[in-house]
Design an enzyme around this catalytic site. Structure first.
Site, PDB file in Angstrom:
ATOM      1  N   ASP A 302       8.878  -8.632  61.875  1.00 59.16           N
ATOM      2  CA  ASP A 302      10.190  -8.421  62.475  1.00 59.16           C
ATOM      3  C   ASP A 302      11.228  -8.866  61.439  1.00 59.16           C
ATOM      4  OD1 ASP A 302      12.279  -7.838  64.166  1.00 59.16           O
ATOM      5  OD2 ASP A 302      11.421  -8.824  65.910  1.00 59.16           O
ATOM      6  N   TRP A 303      12.479  -8.676  61.780  1.00 56.23           N
ATOM      7  CA  TRP A 303      13.595  -8.925  60.857  1.00 56.23           C
ATOM      8  C   TRP A 303      13.520 -10.358  60.289  1.00 56.23           C
ATOM      9  CZ3 TRP A 303      17.598  -5.509  59.503  1.00 56.23           C
ATOM     10  CH2 TRP A 303      18.647  -6.077  58.795  1.00 56.23           C
TER      11      TRP A 303
END
Ligand code: BGC
Length: 754
Positions: A302-303
């Protein structure tokens, strides 16, 4: 410890069959994007052999790639050139945030024609519940319980986003969530692993279609792996500490279902799972996902979730974080650019083996081949005009929206609106909103495309019924100065439709709420309006299950519409005027009060289940039941259940539970019912939930019509993970219910025998 469990588990899974909704052989035949031909594998190997570690790290790097929005032409050009330069240098394997055929063709040319290895880019985006044609938020989608409809909606989303250059969607989001304070409950399918698995599979099928190389299909990404929805207190990004049994029996099944239907990628989550961050967790990412499930796609972080393992307290610095993440099984690094910076030196120093990096690249390249990007990476720039926001797409958005609405209350058949109603007062802060129905993750969708509730009602009401509006109050302020206008309008009307709830910003990522009650003075507005004695219909726009006890008790008609997408207003009008009979059912329990959370169907019984006795498990200031249970929802007709028949009450562990029941439409109008089957394993070597959903079917019946509905549930789906983490189907007695909600209409018993 975990790893011992893991080894044991892999043996058991192989011998016990699959855990989850769909069986692997059934789905592998359908979509198998992972498997590449020997010829392609040879090409991939040749590429990898010719690449430096720096270039390989580039393939494992995903950066933000949206078109530069800079009013200064000089700096805009520099930034754009810089991006092209990184692509030409082979430092980028993937972009997110890039949209538009022409723009993406330009980036792709830099990758394919101007970089050393000519490897195409893969463009990922968050297409969570539609692209330009916005459908209901996924929680609303789950309330349809209609897997075919949801598959179709994702097919449309794929066609639209693919035309605008997306190859890969960061969806479906399939985190089971039992705490509606969590803002991201809006993005998933609610509280139940079985319904969640069915929705996960449907969405993956819709995105990926039958042929990933086709220009109108996109790679799916099941996220967030795993147990992100278990965040303590419903606070986003928070700690998850759950038993391995709960991990396997509750949070993993939707991912298993997504993998079974061929989801080509998985996103690793922000949260930790039992002390090990999900984005550097060898147990979940390798032991479960690769070794036990045989997942052949790739994992993206994820980010910045790779470097976030540093504040988690799991790595000393970014290089350490990268080493832990890639070794655990995170193949691609979203946004932090840390892999690109550190993998070369990590390989040089021997902290990460070159083989690990090569394998990650191999997985990414396989998907690029699977998508056909090596054959033809370019987009037809004319296509977007033809396929986006078509009339058919809008019609489907309307169908999904109205099918997702849940009628919670309808005293004395106040709805549908009767012919003698000549004037309607529309009240409430959300009635005219064209932004809020889009919900969270609206991406490129536009408020101007939205039909507001007011617009929908007005256009359906036509000339003969007056529809007038007074806002009454804002969504969240304390200002009551608009009440009197709303009350006056009410007095002057035959019926009130009051449109309240949550704004789009009140759910979604980083938008958890400490309270799931109505914000601001909206309840007081309803009270003021209801005091007039006029009949009131509450239309709720919401991104989560909400606690509305006063409304549930005092307002005769309540319709939950979630954030329903661009056709919100037309869909609301369809239901309120009776052109469409509501059939949605709650995919999550509605609590009476925030303090009742977590309250969900699949809870345990305890040693002192709640009764009126004092020393039992309950609060002294609330009934112990929820406001509305899982699976609940009314219709304009009624359904009767009879003749429950269990084919054999003794079922072998490798056998099948076969159940039939007659479902009749006992009312006056045609309607659809979601027939649900629940079981309870009465005694186990571990305690079992008081009810578990095991099957459901949507059936449409004309008035007076009856159908015999058959369910077959493999006994292997009635098991669970025991203390030793073995998946077991234990002999013993089960209770069974079939009905139109989790409370069940008819019930029976059966047993599993040796
Ligand atoms: C979210 C993901 C999303 C990603 C890319 C993250 O903040 O958690 O769900 O896919 O951003 O936009």
């Amino acid at each position: 410890m975990q790893h011992n469990h893991a080894r044991r588990m892999s043996r058991l899974i192989l011998t016990c069959g699959v855990l989850g909704l769909l069986s692997a052989p059934q789905v592998l035949a359908e979509v198998q994007p992972m498997k590449q031909s020997a010829e392609v594998e040879a090409k991939i190997n040749a590429l990898i052999e010719s690449m430096t570690v720096e270039e390989m790290a580039g393939q494992l790097t995903q950066i933000w790639g949206s078109e530069v929005q800079d009013t200064n032409p000089v700096t805009a050009k520099t930034k754009h050139e810089d991006l092209l330069g990184q692509i030409r240098a082979g430092m980028v394997g993937s972009l997110l945030g890039a949209h538009g055929a022409e723009y993406i063709n330009e980036l792709q040319r830099a990758a394919v024609k101007e970089s050393k290895h000519g490897i195409p880019l893969i463009i990922g985006n968050d297409v969570i519940h539609g692209y330009r044609t916005m459908f209901p938020i996924p929680l609303g989608g789950a309330a349809t319980w209609d897997v075919d409809l949801i598959e179709k909606s994702e097919r449309v989303a794929a066609i639209e986003c693919a035309a605008m250059g997306t190859h890969w969607t960061f969806a479906p989001m399939i985190d089971v969530c039992r705490d509606p304070r969590w803002g991201r409950v809006a993005e998933g399918a609610g509280e139940d692993p079985m319904l969640g698995s069915a929705m996960a599979a449907a969405r993956v099928r819709g995105f990926q279609g039958k042929d990933l190389t086709a220009k109108d299909t996109v790679l799916a990404c099941a996220k967030h792996f795993v147990a992100y929805g278990g965040a303590e207190g419903g606070r986003d990004y928070n700690t998850v500490d759950i038993s391995l049994q709960t991990l396997h029996d509750v949070y993993l099944p939707p991912f298993k279902a997504a993998v079974n239907v061929g989801a080509g990628s998985i996103m690793s989550a922000f949260n930790e799972v039992n002390g090990v961050p999900a984005s550097a967790n060898p147990y979940t990412l390798t032991t479960v996902l690769r070794d036990q499930w045989g997942f052949g796609g790739f994992v993206v972080s994820d980010w910045s979730s790779v470097t976030e393992v540093i504040p988690h307290g799991f790595a000393v610095d970014a290089a350490d974080a990268d080493a832990k993440a890639i070794t655990a099984g995170v193949d691609m690094d979203m946004s932090s650019m840390s892999y690109r910076e550190h993998l070369p030196s990590l390989v040089k120093s021997g902290k990460v083996s070159k083989a690990v990096v090569e394998e990650a690249v191999r997985r990414v390249l396989r998907m690029k081949f699977a998508l056909g990007l090596f054959d033809d990476p370019y987009l037809d720039t004319e296509l977007e005009k033809k396929v986006i926001l078509t009339d058919e797409n809008r019609a489907l958005a309307r169908e999904v929206a109205r099918s997702s609405f849940v009628l919670l209350r309808n005293e004395d058949s106040l709805l549908p609106i009767k012919d003698d109603v000549k004037s309607i007062a529309v009240i409430g802060p959300l009635a005219e909103s064209k932004r809020d129905p889009l919900g969270t993750w609206a991406g490129v969708a536009k408020a101007e495309d939205v039909v507001s509730v007011m617009e929908g009602l007005k256009s359906r009401a036509g000339e003969k019924v007056s529809v007038r509006y007074a806002k009454g109050c804002d969504i969240s302020s304390d200002d009551t100065s608009g009440f009197s206008e709303a009350v006056e309008l009410t007095k002057d009307s035959d019926l009130v439709v009051i449109v309240i709830g949550e704004s789009a910003e009140m759910s979604g990522e980083a938008h958890s709420r400490s309270s799931v009650e109505l914000p601001g003075v909206q309840r007081e507005l309803v009270q003021a309006v209801a005091k007039t004695g006029k009949p009131v219909v509450v239309v709720l726009l919401n991104g989560r299950p909400m606690a509305l006890p006063w409304i549930a008790e005092n307002i005769p008609a309540i319709l939950v519409t979630w954030h329903a997408g661009i056709e919100c207003g037309n869909a609301v009008a369809d239901v309120l005027f009776g052109d469409f009979n509501p059939c949605g059912k709650l995919p999550s329990t509605f609590p009476r009060k925030t303090g009742q959370i977590p309250i969900y169907l699949g809870h345990k019984n305890t040693g002192r289940p709640p009764t009126t006795e004092r020393y039992t498990s309950k609060y002294i200031d609330l009934p112990w039941t929820p406001l509305y249970p899982f699976g609940y929802g009314l219709s304009y007709t009624t359904f009767g259940y009879s003749n429950l028949n269990i084919a054999s009450s003794d079922i072998k562990r490798d056998g099948t539970l076969s159940v039939t029941v007659d479902v009749a439409n006992t009312g006056k109008v045609a309607g659809a019912e979601i027939v649900q089957l629940y079981v309870r394993d009465l005694v186990g070597s571990m305690t079992r939930p008081v009810k578990e959903l095991k099957a459901f079917r949507k059936v449409t019946l004309a008035p007076g019509e009856s159908q015999n509905i058959a369910f077959d549930v493999a006994a292997s789906e009635l098991g669970f993970h025991n203390w030793d983490m073995e998946y077991v189907v234990e002999p013993g007695e089960f209770q069974l219910w079939v009905g139109g909600s989790s409370t069940g209409d008819v019930e029976g018993r059966f047993q599993i025998v040796e």
